[in-house]
Design an enzyme around this catalytic site. Structure first.
Site, short mmCIF file in Angstrom:
data_model
loop_
_atom_site.label_atom_id
_atom_site.label_comp_id
_atom_site.label_asym_id
_atom_site.label_seq_id
_atom_site.Cartn_x
_atom_site.Cartn_y
_atom_site.Cartn_z
N LYS A 181 40.57 47.93 36.83
CA LYS A 181 41.41 48.45 35.74
C LYS A 181 41.22 47.64 34.46
CE LYS A 181 45.92 47.17 35.58
NZ LYS A 181 46.33 46.54 34.32
N ASN A 182 41.27 46.30 34.59
CA ASN A 182 41.27 45.48 33.38
C ASN A 182 39.89 45.32 32.75
OD1 ASN A 182 44.00 45.32 33.58
ND2 ASN A 182 44.04 43.25 34.46
N CYS B 135 58.17 42.70 27.92
CA CYS B 135 57.47 43.14 29.13
C CYS B 135 58.14 42.47 30.32
CB CYS B 135 56.01 42.71 28.99
SG CYS B 135 55.04 42.90 30.45
N ARG C 211 55.08 38.13 25.82
CA ARG C 211 53.62 38.33 25.73
C ARG C 211 53.22 38.52 24.27
NH1 ARG C 211 51.67 42.38 30.34
NH2 ARG C 211 49.64 41.61 29.69
N ASP D 276 47.64 37.66 38.62
CA ASP D 276 47.83 39.03 39.09
C ASP D 276 47.90 39.13 40.62
OD1 ASP D 276 47.95 39.90 36.51
OD2 ASP D 276 45.88 40.59 36.41
N ARG E 70 50.11 52.72 38.07
CA ARG E 70 49.40 52.25 36.87
C ARG E 70 48.14 51.50 37.23
NH1 ARG E 70 52.88 49.02 32.79
NH2 ARG E 70 50.80 49.09 31.91
N1 EPU Z 1 49.27 34.46 24.83
C1 EPU Z 1 49.72 33.91 23.64
N2 EPU Z 1 49.30 34.51 22.47
C2 EPU Z 1 48.48 35.58 22.44
C3 EPU Z 1 48.05 36.14 23.66
C4 EPU Z 1 48.46 35.54 24.84
O1 EPU Z 1 50.44 32.91 23.63
O2 EPU Z 1 48.14 36.06 21.36
C5 EPU Z 1 49.69 33.84 26.11
C6 EPU Z 1 50.42 34.82 27.03
O3 EPU Z 1 51.79 34.89 26.73
C7 EPU Z 1 50.14 34.24 28.39
C8 EPU Z 1 48.71 33.69 28.24
O4 EPU Z 1 48.52 33.52 26.83
O5 EPU Z 1 51.01 33.15 28.64
C9 EPU Z 1 47.63 34.60 28.79
O6 EPU Z 1 47.82 35.93 28.33
P1 EPU Z 1 46.59 36.93 28.11
O7 EPU Z 1 46.50 37.26 26.66
O8 EPU Z 1 45.38 36.36 28.76
O9 EPU Z 1 47.08 38.21 28.88
P2 EPU Z 1 46.67 39.70 28.52
O10 EPU Z 1 45.31 39.70 27.94
O11 EPU Z 1 47.78 40.33 27.77
C10 EPU Z 1 45.47 40.28 30.77
C11 EPU Z 1 45.63 41.32 31.85
C12 EPU Z 1 46.86 41.00 32.68
C13 EPU Z 1 46.70 39.59 33.26
C14 EPU Z 1 46.45 38.57 32.15
C15 EPU Z 1 46.16 37.18 32.66
C16 EPU Z 1 44.65 43.29 30.89
C17 EPU Z 1 44.83 44.66 30.35
N3 EPU Z 1 45.75 42.63 31.24
O12 EPU Z 1 46.64 40.36 29.96
O13 EPU Z 1 46.92 41.96 33.73
O14 EPU Z 1 47.84 39.24 33.99
O15 EPU Z 1 45.32 38.98 31.36
O16 EPU Z 1 45.07 37.17 33.50
O17 EPU Z 1 43.53 42.83 31.02
C18 EPU Z 1 47.92 43.33 35.34
O18 EPU Z 1 46.82 43.87 35.52
O19 EPU Z 1 48.89 43.51 36.13
C19 EPU Z 1 48.10 42.42 34.21
C20 EPU Z 1 49.29 42.09 33.74
#
Ligand code: EPU
Length: 420
Positions: free
Chosen positions: A22-23, A116, A121, A307, A399
């Site tokens: 998915k991701n 969320c 996030r 995850d 999802r």
């Molecule tokens: N963070 C910040 N600032 C930002 C972005 C992130 O402080 O601008 C923090 C977040 O709050 C968190 C950490 O950095 O503490 C990591 O967040 P990340 O940005 O890596 O998460 P994401 O990209 O929003 C993706 C996956 C998630 C998965 C996370 C971590 C997708 C679509 N989503 O989210 O997947 O948990 O990386 O590996 O790729 C799921 O599939 O159930 C899911 C939630």
């Protein structure tokens, strides 16, 4: 809202296919905004989130057609650059259209994702990356407005207080492929899904090196062409089935299991007592009757994935002793703890850590799914619980898990979907 009714106690046996990730599929679909000509993606999972992304891309002027696990995407009209709140609030991964829109159409308006179930996030690092590439970015009426006459290569640091940002690295990478000159992403996320996106972009003519490492170098190109591309298998779905095998004392042959992306998971599960053996293209997972307690700490890749935290926590409820589970990516991602407690689990939360006191049995109960992975954990708990478990709000599972209840039923689980 659909529910799952589960009668616990079956040992899962048989084989299961892992779907596409998915991701990886979601950002790769978003990247098609930048491609001239039709892109054909194979191994795209059939999930509600993929449908959401298709709906968003149609609004942004693409035709998107699906034939089983093959999706074809073609840009028809580049006028609309607005990902509105209605769509973004249903799926945070919508933010992945920002980099491609900015790179190709020179402007993007994307609703700021809100709260969320798994905690705070923010997307500040996405916005910083767009600014570093030369975009003007401002927030108005709840939307991020970004524009740039042209983007220019830059050095961008992608690390944050909880590790590197996964979709932030993807957004920066997508914006940079059509920027002028060289971009270097330092402390880039190393997740296999980030590397898969880079490999897809390279297949379209981009010039990206170092994907899968913390230093990614992108030399801008003028345009991206069409291509055919196969999405990698979903390591989180594979891990969920591994945990299902261990929890039910069963034996599952997992086809298309990306074991090379799962070393931290394999390490912890072996420590707990699972036998994990490669067998040709598949992986066979079985387990000892007695589960050992362990410490699990989630970390950015290649560490143990957040995850799979909820699912392994459900497994450890039945270990013979006390385990410690610490969440280092989303410190509040513990809504499943209270629900597992309703099933007889003995859990104590201390900040971002949960102390799990293993119990002999879990008991079926009505429980409520709060987010995708927490819901999967409740289903796993239901599979081993004595009695009947009813999991409400299974749209969360739809999802991210393709035909989850059908796959589990084919392995011998007593699970059925009750339609609203
Ligand atoms: N963070 C910040 N600032 C930002 C972005 C992130 O402080 O601008 C923090 C977040 O709050 C968190 C950490 O950095 O503490 C990591 O967040 P990340 O940005 O890596 O998460 P994401 O990209 O929003 C993706 C996956 C998630 C998965 C996370 C971590 C997708 C679509 N989503 O989210 O997947 O948990 O990386 O590996 O790729 C799921 O599939 O159930 C899911 C939630």
């Amino acid at each position: 809202m659909d529910q799952f009714i589960i009668n616990g106690g079956s040992r899962l046996r048989g084989q299961v296919e892992v779907a596409g990730a998915k991701n990886a599929a979601l950002p790769i679909m978003a990247a098609c905004l930048m491609c001239d000509g039709s892109v054909t993606l194979r191994n795209v999972p059939q999930l509600a989130d993929v449908e959401h992304m298709a709906t968003l891309l149609r609004k942004l002027g693409l035709t998107v057609t699906r034939d089983g696990h093959t999706v074809r995407l073609t840009v028809q009209d580049e006028m609309n650059c607005h990902a509105d709140y209605e769509l973004v609030r249903q799926m945070r991964a919508s933010i992945c259209v920002m980099g491609p829109l900015l790179a190709k159409r020179k402007r993007a308006r994307v609703a700021m994702p809100g709260g969320c179930a798994i905690g705070d996030r923010p997307v500040n690092m996405h916005l910083t990356a767009m600014r570093r590439l030369g975009a003007e970015v401002e927030l108005s009426e709840g939307d991020v407005h970004a524009q740039a006459k042209r983007l220019s290569g830059a050095e961008i640091f992608m690390g944050g207080p909880f590790g590197s940002t996964v979709t932030g690295t993807m957004n920066a990478m997508m914006a940079a492929v059509l920027a002028e000159g060289r971009t270097v992403l330092e402390c880039a996320a190393c997740e296999p899904e980030v590397a898969d996106l880079a490999n897809f972009l390279n297949a379209c003519g981009a010039n990206i090196n170092g994907q899968g490492t913390p230093r990614v170098v992108i030399d801008g190109v003028d345009s991206l062409k069409s291509c055919e591309y196969r999405i990698i298998p979903d390591r989180i779905e594979a891990g969920t089935f591994m945990i299902a095998a261990a929890a039910t004392n069963g034996e599952i042959r997992i086809n298309h299991c990306p074991l090379e992306h799962m070393l931290a998971v394999v390490d912890r599960l072996r420590q707990i007592g699972a036998n994990i053996e490669r067998s040709n293209e598949a992986v066979v997972v079985s387990s000892a009757r007695r589960l050992e307690p362990v410490e699990v700490t989630t970390q950015p890749y290649p560490g143990f994935p957040t995850d799979l935290q909820a699912q392994v926590l459900a497994l450890l409820c039945l270990a013979d002793g006390n385990s410690i589970v610490t969440e280092k990516i989303f410190p509040d991602r513990f809504l499943h703890v209270a629900e597992l407690g309703r099933m007889g689990a003995k859990l104590r939360k201390e900040g971002p850590t949960v102390i799990v006191e293993g119990v002999k049995r879990l008991y079926g109960a009505p429980v409520m799914a709060s987010d995708l992975r927490a819901s999967a954990a409740l289903v796993l708990a239901g599979l081993v619980a004595k009695g009947t478990t009813r999991v409400d709000r299974v749209y969360h599972i739809d999802r991210g898990y393709e035909r989850f209840e059908e796959k589990l039923a084919s392995l011998g689980a007593a699970i059925e979907r009750v339609k609203e």
